[in-house]
Design a protein around this motif. Structure first.
Motif, PDB file in Angstrom:
ATOM      1  N   TYR A  38       5.898 -58.983 -21.178  1.00 27.44           N
ATOM      2  CA  TYR A  38       6.273 -58.219 -21.143  1.00 27.44           C
ATOM      3  C   TYR A  38       5.306 -57.280 -20.119  1.00 27.44           C
ATOM      4  O   TYR A  38       6.030 -57.006 -19.329  1.00 27.44           O
ATOM      5  N   LEU A  39       4.617 -57.017 -20.033  1.00 30.23           N
ATOM      6  CA  LEU A  39       3.820 -56.109 -19.580  1.00 30.23           C
ATOM      7  C   LEU A  39       3.451 -56.843 -18.187  1.00 30.23           C
ATOM      8  O   LEU A  39       4.244 -56.037 -16.592  1.00 30.23           O
ATOM      9  N   TRP A  40       3.205 -58.166 -18.015  1.00 27.26           N
ATOM     10  CA  TRP A  40       3.814 -58.689 -16.366  1.00 27.26           C
ATOM     11  C   TRP A  40       4.926 -59.047 -15.593  1.00 27.26           C
ATOM     12  O   TRP A  40       5.114 -57.766 -14.931  1.00 27.26           O
ATOM     13  N   TRP A  41       5.671 -58.678 -16.902  1.00 30.29           N
ATOM     14  CA  TRP A  41       7.543 -58.903 -16.168  1.00 30.29           C
ATOM     15  C   TRP A  41       7.438 -57.255 -16.076  1.00 30.29           C
ATOM     16  O   TRP A  41       8.642 -57.086 -14.706  1.00 30.29           O
ATOM     17  N   ARG A  42       6.622 -56.733 -16.497  1.00 29.97           N
ATOM     18  CA  ARG A  42       7.835 -54.958 -15.825  1.00 29.97           C
ATOM     19  C   ARG A  42       6.409 -55.044 -14.853  1.00 29.97           C
ATOM     20  O   ARG A  42       8.045 -53.496 -14.673  1.00 29.97           O
ATOM     21  N   SER A  43       5.688 -54.811 -14.990  1.00 32.11           N
ATOM     22  CA  SER A  43       4.937 -53.961 -13.482  1.00 32.11           C
ATOM     23  C   SER A  43       5.784 -55.615 -11.924  1.00 32.11           C
ATOM     24  O   SER A  43       5.182 -54.554 -11.358  1.00 32.11           O
TER      25      SER A  43
END
Length: 325
Positions: free
Chosen positions: A24-29
């Motif tokens: 999720y953090l990778w997608w958000r970044s």
């Protein structure tokens, strides 16, 4: 009770939770709206700057392609930055590599399909040309719509800057207010200019980058008026008010001219497309009727002469109906 088994299950559970959180953090970044907004602002700042290298080195440079090999190849192409600036002006989140792929791959796919399923050579060439021109046409269309929207929003932006100056704000603060309050696409452009000033770029270079990113004469007059006022002095709020009134009057006159020339534009489209539509309908109803035009040498000369005369006619009609205000 097997504590090792339960401990293993708990560790697996936390591992899966952490893996989901990392994804999720990778997608958000990379793909969230905030990340796209920041990337767009950095992309416009790096492509729009035209100051000296020492001043603009603090800004991230825009990549021509996601592939390093293709980027190195594109850097050998002369004036490739002009194409990159064209993409930035369109507002599309495309790199030159993506434009190259969208321009080359569709004609290749059409050619392969044409050889697998027999298609007449002329029709295959026509479809390949249409497929290859789709991406440049889309970029050009997006740029035209975006420049038109900015031109219509510019008077309101000039008035907002003038009101901010009358209220006692500085000019750079007024630019930031326009970037925050005005909608897209002009809001992001002024926000980019405001960010450049905050990063340490001089006001002259930041405004020059704004005029470089947006090739609109009214905006260039706006920038020139501000730069002259900084050198000679004067009431900048009053100057911007006069500029906004002139732009509004010019847009109103341009709207009247477009209404009066609408009949001529429609006639140009009808006369330009009528021969091709008629030839297409005849080829459907009687395929052998027009075959002599490309099988006989005299027919080829007639077709070539007709295309040349049509080209001159289209250029002539375009000159008549395009009235600059």
């Amino acid at each position: 009770m097997n504590f090792q088994f339960y401990g293993f299950v708990i560790l697996v559970f936390f591992s899966i939770v952490l893996l989901i959180e990392a994804g999720y953090l990778w997608w958000r970044s990379r793909h969230s709206s905030e990340a796209k907004r920041v990337e767009s602002r950095i992309r416009m700042m790096s492509a729009g700057g035209h100051g000296n290298d020492q001043t603009m080195s603090i800004l991230k440079q825009r990549e021509l392609s996601a592939s390093p090999l293709l980027t190195r190849m594109l850097l050998w192409v002369p004036r490739i930055q002009v194409v990159d600036r064209w993409l930035v002006q369109s507002g599309l989140n495309w790199s030159i590599g993506k434009l190259f792929a969208y321009t080359v791959v569709p004609p290749f796919v059409v050619c392969v399909m044409g050889f697998l399923f027999y298609v007449p050579p002329l029709a295959l060439i026509a479809v390949m040309l249409v497929a290859g021109m789709y991406a440049p046409f889309k970029v050009s269309r997006a740029k035209s719509k975006r420049m038109k929207a900015i031109e219509e929003q510019l008077p309101e932006a000039a008035d907002m800057i003038g009101r901010s100056l009358r209220a006692g704000h500085s000019f750079s603060t007024a630019l930031g207010m326009v970037g925050d309050e005005m909608p897209e696409p002009i809001g992001s452009e002024f926000r980019t200019t405001f960010d450049q000033i905050n990063f340490g770029v001089s006001l002259n270079d930041a405004l020059g980058g704004l005029a470089n990113r947006i090739p609109i004469n009214d905006l260039r007059y706006f920038v020139i008026a501000i730069l002259i006022q900084r050198e000679s002095g004067g009431n900048l709020a009053e100057i911007l008010g006069n500029i906004s009134q002139i732009i509004r009057a010019r847009l109103a006159l341009l709207g009247k001219v477009r209404v009066l020339s609408a009949e001529g534009r429609l006639s140009a489209w009808v006369l330009g497309l009528l021969p091709f539509v008629v030839a297409f309908l005849i080829s459907l109803m009687n395929p052998g009727f027009l075959r002599v035009l490309w099988t006989d040498p005299i027919g080829n000369k007639l077709v070539g002469g007709a295309l040349v005369m049509m080209m001159f006619g289209v250029v002539w009609m375009r000159k008549i109906i395009r009235i600059h205000v």
